[in-house]
Write an enzyme that holds these catalytic residues in place. Structure first.
Site, mmCIF file in Angstrom:
data_model
loop_
_atom_site.group_PDB
_atom_site.id
_atom_site.type_symbol
_atom_site.label_atom_id
_atom_site.label_comp_id
_atom_site.label_asym_id
_atom_site.label_seq_id
_atom_site.Cartn_x
_atom_site.Cartn_y
_atom_site.Cartn_z
ATOM 1 N N GLY A 23 0.820 -1.214 0.000
ATOM 2 C CA GLY A 23 0.000 0.000 0.000
ATOM 3 C C GLY A 23 0.853 1.263 0.000
ATOM 4 O O GLY A 23 0.574 2.225 -0.713
ATOM 5 N N ARG A 27 7.187 1.723 1.326
ATOM 6 C CA ARG A 27 7.378 0.289 1.481
ATOM 7 C C ARG A 27 7.940 -0.307 0.183
ATOM 8 O O ARG A 27 8.796 -1.192 0.191
ATOM 9 C CB ARG A 27 6.037 -0.364 1.793
ATOM 10 C CG ARG A 27 5.887 -1.233 3.015
ATOM 11 C CD ARG A 27 7.096 -1.932 3.435
ATOM 12 N NE ARG A 27 7.379 -1.733 4.844
ATOM 13 C CZ ARG A 27 6.740 -2.280 5.858
ATOM 14 N NH1 ARG A 27 5.745 -3.094 5.648
ATOM 15 N NH2 ARG A 27 7.105 -2.047 7.088
ATOM 16 N N ARG A 46 2.761 11.393 -8.325
ATOM 17 C CA ARG A 46 2.048 11.400 -7.028
ATOM 18 C C ARG A 46 2.835 10.703 -5.915
ATOM 19 O O ARG A 46 2.243 10.192 -4.956
ATOM 20 C CB ARG A 46 0.674 10.725 -7.144
ATOM 21 C CG ARG A 46 -0.305 11.548 -7.914
ATOM 22 C CD ARG A 46 -1.633 10.865 -8.048
ATOM 23 N NE ARG A 46 -2.509 11.733 -8.834
ATOM 24 C CZ ARG A 46 -3.590 12.334 -8.342
ATOM 25 N NH1 ARG A 46 -3.960 12.171 -7.104
ATOM 26 N NH2 ARG A 46 -4.303 13.108 -9.105
ATOM 27 N N ARG A 90 -0.547 -8.280 -4.046
ATOM 28 C CA ARG A 90 -0.586 -7.280 -2.973
ATOM 29 C C ARG A 90 0.125 -7.834 -1.753
ATOM 30 O O ARG A 90 -0.092 -8.996 -1.363
ATOM 31 C CB ARG A 90 -2.047 -6.940 -2.646
ATOM 32 C CG ARG A 90 -2.229 -6.267 -1.307
ATOM 33 C CD ARG A 90 -3.572 -5.584 -1.167
ATOM 34 N NE ARG A 90 -3.948 -5.437 0.225
ATOM 35 C CZ ARG A 90 -3.392 -4.571 1.084
ATOM 36 N NH1 ARG A 90 -2.403 -3.779 0.691
ATOM 37 N NH2 ARG A 90 -3.788 -4.512 2.337
ATOM 38 N N SER A 93 -1.017 -5.260 5.103
ATOM 39 C CA SER A 93 -1.328 -5.621 6.488
ATOM 40 C C SER A 93 -2.843 -5.712 6.644
ATOM 41 O O SER A 93 -3.602 -5.236 5.795
ATOM 42 C CB SER A 93 -0.744 -4.590 7.454
ATOM 43 O OG SER A 93 -1.360 -3.347 7.233
ATOM 44 N N ASP A 207 -2.837 -5.947 13.604
ATOM 45 C CA ASP A 207 -3.630 -5.666 14.806
ATOM 46 C C ASP A 207 -4.803 -6.632 14.855
ATOM 47 O O ASP A 207 -5.118 -7.271 13.858
ATOM 48 C CB ASP A 207 -4.133 -4.213 14.790
ATOM 49 C CG ASP A 207 -4.880 -3.883 13.505
ATOM 50 O OD1 ASP A 207 -4.214 -3.534 12.515
ATOM 51 O OD2 ASP A 207 -6.108 -4.022 13.482
ATOM 52 N N ARG A 220 6.525 -6.496 13.612
ATOM 53 C CA ARG A 220 6.045 -6.236 12.254
ATOM 54 C C ARG A 220 7.138 -6.556 11.243
ATOM 55 O O ARG A 220 6.883 -7.100 10.188
ATOM 56 C CB ARG A 220 5.620 -4.770 12.102
ATOM 57 C CG ARG A 220 4.187 -4.540 12.478
ATOM 58 C CD ARG A 220 3.651 -3.270 11.846
ATOM 59 N NE ARG A 220 4.305 -2.077 12.353
ATOM 60 C CZ ARG A 220 3.959 -1.456 13.467
ATOM 61 N NH1 ARG A 220 2.979 -1.924 14.209
ATOM 62 N NH2 ARG A 220 4.585 -0.377 13.852
HETATM 63 N N1 HPA Z 1 -8.982 -2.302 9.046
HETATM 64 C C1 HPA Z 1 -8.727 -2.114 7.757
HETATM 65 N N2 HPA Z 1 -7.542 -2.258 7.222
HETATM 66 C C2 HPA Z 1 -6.535 -2.641 8.036
HETATM 67 C C3 HPA Z 1 -6.728 -2.857 9.376
HETATM 68 C C4 HPA Z 1 -8.020 -2.691 9.919
HETATM 69 O O1 HPA Z 1 -8.258 -2.871 11.110
HETATM 70 N N3 HPA Z 1 -5.534 -3.214 9.931
HETATM 71 C C5 HPA Z 1 -4.649 -3.211 8.926
HETATM 72 N N4 HPA Z 1 -5.239 -2.869 7.771
#
Ligand code: HPA
Length: 236
Positions: A23, A27, A46, A90, A93, A207, A220
């Site tokens: 994303g 990165r 961009r 892709r 996370s 998370d 991570r």
């Molecule tokens: N929501 C959406 N996208 C995410 C999240 C989440 O909690 N954590 C990492 N990417």
């Protein structure tokens, strides 16, 4: 060959047939600098940095996708239709929605449910099931097994909403066995399906919506490395 509105490449052969899509464009820069050799930068429009290099003798590109389905929708469309990219992977996370999916785990999105209206453009008379390329899923799982990296493979949720007004909305997806939430895979899978090319989404759990646990930056790093070890092997 002409450049597109978002990618400033006007020559054939600059972008590899396999593109990894984190994303975050920084990165992409990190991946190019740390994993690839003979790197050239092909995009900075961009600040959506894109690079091509070599990994174990195979050419591979890496480019930021931005956050959300509209953003990855644009970049993946242009990569497929203007630059002939065949494998779009892709690397991102996600937030876990299941007790058994722990922070730091690697998740492979076999399918991507969504609360987005992206599929309406295809005017189907029902709901479409955005699905990863079986070839890429099979290869990724095989690589993970060979490297002893445990992976959870299943349905993920591509959500249009990060800060949901309905704080309980995720629980209904969780009750359907959806493993984790992110924000891009469904658009990538749909663009790839429409064009007849291959897509996959590999994620690390950053998370947990269940335990509210978050990863430290050290943790991570480790799961990111495992995810990258799988993704880079998918280059043809
Ligand atoms: N929501 C959406 N996208 C995410 C999240 C989440 O909690 N954590 C990492 N990417």
């Amino acid at each position: 060959m002409q450049k597109t509105p978002h990618i400033e490449v006007d020559q054939e052969g600059i972008i590899a047939k396999t593109v990894l899509l984190p994303g975050d464009p920084l990165r992409a820069k990190f991946i190019a600098e740390n994993y690839l050799s003979d790197v050239i930068q092909f995009n900075k429009v961009r600040n959506m940095f894109g690079y091509t290099g070599t990994y174990k003798g195979k050419r591979v590109s890496v480019m930021g996708s931005g956050m959300g389905m509209p953003s990855i929708g644009i970049y993946s469309y242009e990569l497929i239709h203007f630059y002939g990219v065949k494998n779009l992977i892709r690397v991102g996370s996600c937030g876990s929605m299941q007790e058994h999916v722990k922070v730091r785990d690697v998740v492979i999105g076999l399918s991507a449910s969504t609360n987005s209206n992206y599929a309406s453009q295809y005017q189907l008379s029902g709901t479409f099931a955005p699905t990863a390329s079986w070839e890429l899923v099979k290869k990724a799982v095989t690589v993970a097994e060979q490297k002893n990296i445990p992976v959870k493979v299943g349905n993920i949720l591509s959500s249009d909403i990060f800060y949901n007004a309905d704080t309980e909305a995720w629980k209904k997806w969780a009750a359907m066995g959806v493993l984790a939430v992110e924000m891009e895979a469904a658009a990538l899978y749909m663009n790839a399906a429409k064009a007849g090319v291959n897509a996959l989404c590999i994620l690390t759990v950053s998370d947990s919506l269940v335990s509210h646990e978050e990863t430290t930056s050290e943790e991570r790093e480790k799961s990111f490395t495992q995810m990258m070890e799988i993704a880079l092997e998918l280059a043809e």
